[in-house]
Design a protein around this motif. Structure first.
Motif, short mmCIF file in Angstrom:
data_model
loop_
_atom_site.label_atom_id
_atom_site.label_comp_id
_atom_site.label_asym_id
_atom_site.label_seq_id
_atom_site.Cartn_x
_atom_site.Cartn_y
_atom_site.Cartn_z
N GLY A 150 -36.43 -55.37 -56.71
CA GLY A 150 -36.69 -55.08 -58.12
C GLY A 150 -35.47 -54.50 -58.81
N GLY A 151 -34.44 -54.11 -58.02
CA GLY A 151 -33.20 -53.61 -58.60
C GLY A 151 -32.37 -54.73 -59.21
N GLY A 152 -31.31 -54.35 -59.92
CA GLY A 152 -30.52 -55.33 -60.64
C GLY A 152 -29.90 -56.40 -59.77
N ASP A 153 -29.38 -56.03 -58.60
CA ASP A 153 -28.71 -57.01 -57.75
C ASP A 153 -29.68 -58.07 -57.24
N SER A 154 -30.84 -57.64 -56.72
CA SER A 154 -31.77 -58.61 -56.16
C SER A 154 -32.44 -59.45 -57.24
N VAL A 155 -32.68 -58.88 -58.42
CA VAL A 155 -33.24 -59.67 -59.52
C VAL A 155 -32.23 -60.73 -59.96
N ALA A 156 -30.95 -60.35 -60.01
CA ALA A 156 -29.92 -61.33 -60.38
C ALA A 156 -29.84 -62.43 -59.33
N LEU A 157 -29.94 -62.06 -58.05
CA LEU A 157 -29.91 -63.08 -56.99
C LEU A 157 -31.05 -64.06 -57.17
N LEU A 158 -32.25 -63.54 -57.43
CA LEU A 158 -33.40 -64.43 -57.62
C LEU A 158 -33.19 -65.33 -58.84
#
Length: 438
Positions: free
Chosen positions: A63-71
């Motif tokens: 739910g953090g910025g990095d993983s949301v961007a990856l998705l």
């Protein structure tokens, strides 16, 4: 028309109203910024090449910025690759608001049309949970999710910033080449496609699309080593990330990979029967390769201190079996000729090494020990403590279920699968009785 220094430029439209002219200039600027951002987004997406594995993909999203961007990036590429994406979330349940993170990720997965898997961890004592414990539990859950969803790999959102922080943590802990090599882009089943991208680039991508993300207060908690390195150490050093950082990491990983290849070759030559290692062949290798042989052979996390202690014991001559605890629940038994891995679960809880009785085991030398009236050995698959076919002897075995007999003078103890617990009879005052094969 011609501007300063003779440079030509295309004139814009002429407006009678200054207000309309200002609005035109503002709109033009916004469009230019948006185009630049979208170009940057395209460049980031282009950096994410085809996954280096077959099958579908589990994307770990906190739910953090990095993983949301990856998705967001993988959602754009999934159809192009012909891959099925599954979103996985692990709720650590160690702070208030973690349920909201899980709900946020679930809504995002639903919006993008992806299957969503979530698991909330359960803890007996919250005050005894370390960062290492969280990482191990999280990895175990993600591995199980990938297996259940039949995914060939797990995508993680580690960035170039995370890579630098990880290497500083390794340096602070006194790591060697492996730790300083940082995180690998691909080490099955873990895939890290964003190691060449900075955290700032990902935030810019999300802001350009209006995609929100969750903030983890733990990222600014200076009680955690990573937070202190991120917010105190690295700003004090003041050195920005450069391309040379990635080049150095790649060079270290090449050297680590080369040493691993040598160690795997040496491990194959050192194996004897089952999962045993030849002590004699092991001693012919250099200390560098010996340590890697043991690490790969154990197939588990083992502290450097325990690993080195195991190596030194293996290098010492003795006619008795030496027992070395290499981790919670696992021992290594070292004999005159071979050494084997023995999970504690295979031994009776009441058994402890002593000095009152001795047993000669082919390949393992002589074991001195205080034995209880019987030793209970639980069934196991493809695991060998003793191969009596090499010494042509047989043992008397009793089973909790109908008796198990091993003909042809062999006791294939723990090489065969059988129901119930197997008991080795120990008559004559606590000594195991061996009889020659007829």
């Amino acid at each position: 028309s011609v501007g300063r220094a003779g440079v030509s430029y295309a004139p814009g439209p002429v407006f009678k109203s200054p207000r309309r002219h200002i609005l035109y200039l503002v709109g033009k600027t916004v469009r230019s910024i948006r185009a630049a951002i979208m170009t940057g987004r395209a460049r980031i997406a282009d950096l994410v090449a085809q996954p280096p594995f077959d099958g579908d993909l589990l994307v770990a999203v906190s739910g953090g910025g990095d993983s949301v961007a990856l998705l967001t990036i993988l959602a754009d590429r999934a159809a192009e690759w012909g891959r099925r994406l599954v979103v996985g979330h692990v709720d650590h349940a160690v702070r208030p608001g973690s349920e909201a993170d899980a709900d946020f990720v679930g809504l995002l997965a639903d919006k993008l049309g992806f299957e969503y898997c979530v698991e909330r961890l359960v803890w007996a004592e919250l005050d005894r949970i370390s960062a290492d414990t969280l990482r191990v539990r999280r990895r175990d859950v993600l591995l199980r999710m990938a297996e259940d969803c039949e995914c060939g790999g797990i995508a993680l959102a580690h960035t170039a910033d995370d890579q630098r922080e990880t290497r500083w943590i390794a340096l602070a802990r006194g790591a060697g080449l492996r730790g300083l090599s940082g995180m690998w882009p691909w080490r099955a089943p873990w895939w890290r496609p964003l190691l060449g991208t900075t955290r700032a680039q990902l935030r810019q991508l999300l802001e350009s699309t209006g995609q929100t993300w969750r903030q983890d207060p733990g990222n600014t908690d200076l009680r955690h080593l990573r937070s202190r390195i991120r917010h105190v150490v690295l700003p004090a050093i003041g050195r920005p990330l450069t391309q040379s950082d990635s080049i150095r990491v790649s060079m270290l990983q090449d050297e680590d990979r080369f040493l691993d290849s040598l160690a795997f070759d040496a491990l194959d030559k050192t194996r004897t029967f089952g999962n045993c290692l030849s002590v004699t062949r092991f001693r012919t290798e250099s200390p560098v390769i010996q340590r890697r042989i043991l690490r790969h052979w154990l197939e588990r996390q083992c502290s450097s201190e325990r690993l080195e202690n195991l190596r030194l014991v293996a290098m010492t001559d003795s006619s008795d079996i030496r027992i070395v605890q290499v981790g919670q629940g696992t021992q290594v038994w070292i004999g005159a000729n071979d050494m084997i891995i023995v999970p504690d679960a295979l031994l009776d809880p009441g058994w402890r090494p002593g000095i009152e009785s001795t047993i000669d085991w082919c390949g393992l030398g002589r074991l001195s020990g205080q034995w209880p009236s019987e030793v209970v050995v639980k069934p196991a698959r493809s695991f060998g403590i003793l191969d009596t076919s090499k010494c042509q002897m047989s043992a008397v075995l009793r089973n909790a279920l109908p008796a198990v007999e091993f003909p042809d003078g062999r006791c294939n103890l723990l090489f065969s699968e059988f129901a119930g617990a197997c008991t080795v009879a120990i008559p004559d005052g606590g000594k195991i009785s061996w009889q020659p094969a007829e």
